[in-house]
Design an enzyme around this catalytic site. Structure first.
Site, PDB file in Angstrom:
ATOM      1  N   ARG A  89       0.768  -1.301  -0.130  1.00 55.84           N
ATOM      2  CA  ARG A  89      -0.045  -0.002  -0.044  1.00 55.84           C
ATOM      3  C   ARG A  89       0.945   1.199   0.166  1.00 55.84           C
ATOM      4  O   ARG A  89       0.509   2.337  -0.635  1.00 55.84           O
ATOM      5  CB  ARG A  89      -0.911  -0.017   1.057  1.00 55.84           C
ATOM      6  CG  ARG A  89      -1.909   1.118   1.258  1.00 55.84           C
ATOM      7  CD  ARG A  89      -2.840   0.919   2.436  1.00 55.84           C
ATOM      8  NE  ARG A  89      -2.360   0.828   3.603  1.00 55.84           N
ATOM      9  CZ  ARG A  89      -3.068   0.760   4.740  1.00 55.84           C
ATOM     10  NH1 ARG A  89      -4.172   0.450   4.699  1.00 55.84           N
ATOM     11  NH2 ARG A  89      -2.485   0.724   5.849  1.00 55.84           N
ATOM     12  N   LYS A 186      -2.809   6.735   0.821  1.00 55.90           N
ATOM     13  CA  LYS A 186      -2.385   6.971   2.099  1.00 55.90           C
ATOM     14  C   LYS A 186      -1.303   8.187   2.364  1.00 55.90           C
ATOM     15  O   LYS A 186      -0.258   7.983   2.608  1.00 55.90           O
ATOM     16  CB  LYS A 186      -2.052   5.813   2.907  1.00 55.90           C
ATOM     17  CG  LYS A 186      -2.315   5.973   4.357  1.00 55.90           C
ATOM     18  CD  LYS A 186      -2.287   4.691   5.141  1.00 55.90           C
ATOM     19  CE  LYS A 186      -2.013   4.662   6.613  1.00 55.90           C
ATOM     20  NZ  LYS A 186      -3.314   5.212   7.408  1.00 55.90           N
ATOM     21  N   GLU A 219     -15.990   5.361   5.347  1.00 53.25           N
ATOM     22  CA  GLU A 219     -14.999   4.941   6.502  1.00 53.25           C
ATOM     23  C   GLU A 219     -14.948   5.551   7.677  1.00 53.25           C
ATOM     24  O   GLU A 219     -15.571   6.689   7.689  1.00 53.25           O
ATOM     25  CB  GLU A 219     -13.518   4.614   6.008  1.00 53.25           C
ATOM     26  CG  GLU A 219     -12.962   6.033   5.429  1.00 53.25           C
ATOM     27  CD  GLU A 219     -11.702   5.832   4.596  1.00 53.25           C
ATOM     28  OE1 GLU A 219     -10.921   4.866   4.937  1.00 53.25           O
ATOM     29  OE2 GLU A 219     -11.288   6.673   3.900  1.00 53.25           O
TER      30      GLU A 219
END
Ligand SMILES: Cc1ncc(COP(=O)(O)O)c(C=O)c1O
Length: 333
Positions: A89, A186, A219
């Protein structure tokens, strides 16, 4: 009379030398309850354990433009959990952010493992960042800027025990969800996440939930959200508009072992808010929170208002995997 006109004259600004700065940084860190055990900086070329020395140049692009990415992996009983998934990620976020990865993936892994070893910490978290580096206040990275790689080992984030025993209460945030490209990356742009958590606390809730423009569940602030439907299906939002949580992805695999007992199925699909509010169970999922049951969402009571069996079973599966699964890297202390 305005207060500044009655205040005593300000003392002249001091010119500081290196020793003054170091002493001030040390005093600052002593006043703060930080327990950062080790810090690696590619800019310093090694590891420091004195928190006063864990610093970045103020013109680093990650600081003044948010042009950086980060990730966090857990340290459990002296082993790093699921590092490869977190590195996947991290590298994907770096590519989307046009950040040059500092060295090979093997180098990133070696530095992370080496910093963990230097820290002496057996249970905690390892957070690492990639930045485009210092050198200007432009929008694009400075000419010739070297990418920076930083790693810190600390005790990890912790949450109140009552979140697990009694369950937590969440509110739909009034802040807009990030557009999908930014939500799946991210990056160090967490302003919406920070604001939604602060907003929830100001309103007496434990955390917030983002909802997307189509009215589907997004989320939490730094956690994913999942549900158990009335007929026992574990349902998780799709990962095209929220961060692909390493914990959620792993749990969606592990949860298959519960089909036939506390679950009837596992699904990843868009989840309209109105449908989600009918859930038998709701929980927050993430590396730091693990699995925490939600018992109230705005004015809606979830299920019977108590933590349910799936939240407990998933947390047990995860804790087992973190202690004796096949995704553990031993730290050579
Ligand atoms: C916005 C957001 N969503 C979800 C998560 C959960 O991801 P993970 O399970 O990898 O901790 C995080 C934490 O990294 C996050 O910051």
């Amino acid at each position: 009379m305005p207060p500044h006109e009655t205040s005593p004259p300000a003392p002249p600004l001091r010119r500081l030398d290196a020793a003054d700065v170091l002493a001030t940084l040390r005093a600052l860190r002593q006043r703060q309850p930080v327990a950062y055990a080790a810090f690696y900086s590619s800019q310093l070329g090694g590891i420091v354990t004195d928190p006063a020395l864990m610093v970045l140049p103020f013109d680093d692009h990650m600081v003044h433009r948010g042009h950086g990415v980060f990730d966090t992996a857990g340290l459990v009983d002296g082993r790093i959990y699921d590092l490869e998934a977190h590195l996947d990620r991290f590298v994907a976020s770096a590519e989307r952010s046009k950040l040059r990865v500092h060295g090979t993936r093997q180098h990133l892994r070696d530095v992370i493992v080496g910093t963990a070893a230097a820290s002496g910490v057996h249970n905690g978290a390892i957070r690492y960042w990639l930045s485009s580096g210092p050198g200007s206040f432009e929008l694009s990275p400075a000419a010739g800027a070297e990418p920076g790689f930083f790693v810190v080992v600390f005790g990890g984030l912790s949450y109140p025990e009552r979140w697990y025993t009694d369950g937590l209460r969440v509110m739909t945030t009034s802040y807009p969800i990030k557009p999908p490209l930014y939500a799946i990356t991210k990056a160090t742009n967490y302003l919406p996440n920070v604001l939604m958590q602060m907003e929830a606390r100001e309103h007496g809730f434990d955390n917030g939930v983002f909802v997307d423009p189509d009215g589907n569940v997004g989320e939490g602030s730094n956690m994913n959200v999942a549900f158990v439907t009335d007929d026992g299906v574990l349902r998780h939002p799709t990962f095209d508009h929220v961060l692909a949580g390493c914990t959620s992805l792993r749990l969606l695999e592990l949860a298959r072992a519960l089909v036939g007992t506390v679950l009837t199925g596992v699904e990843v699909c868009p989840i309209p808010v109105a449908q989600a509010r009918q859930a038998r169970e709701m929980f927050l999922i993430g590396s730091s929170v693990k699995v925490a049951p939600v018992v109230a969402w705005d004015a809606t009571t979830i299920g019977d208002g108590h933590p349910g069996p799936v939240a407990r079973a998933l947390r047990e599966l995860l804790e087992d995997d973190m202690r004796q699964g096949d995704r553990l890297i031993p730290v050579p202390y």
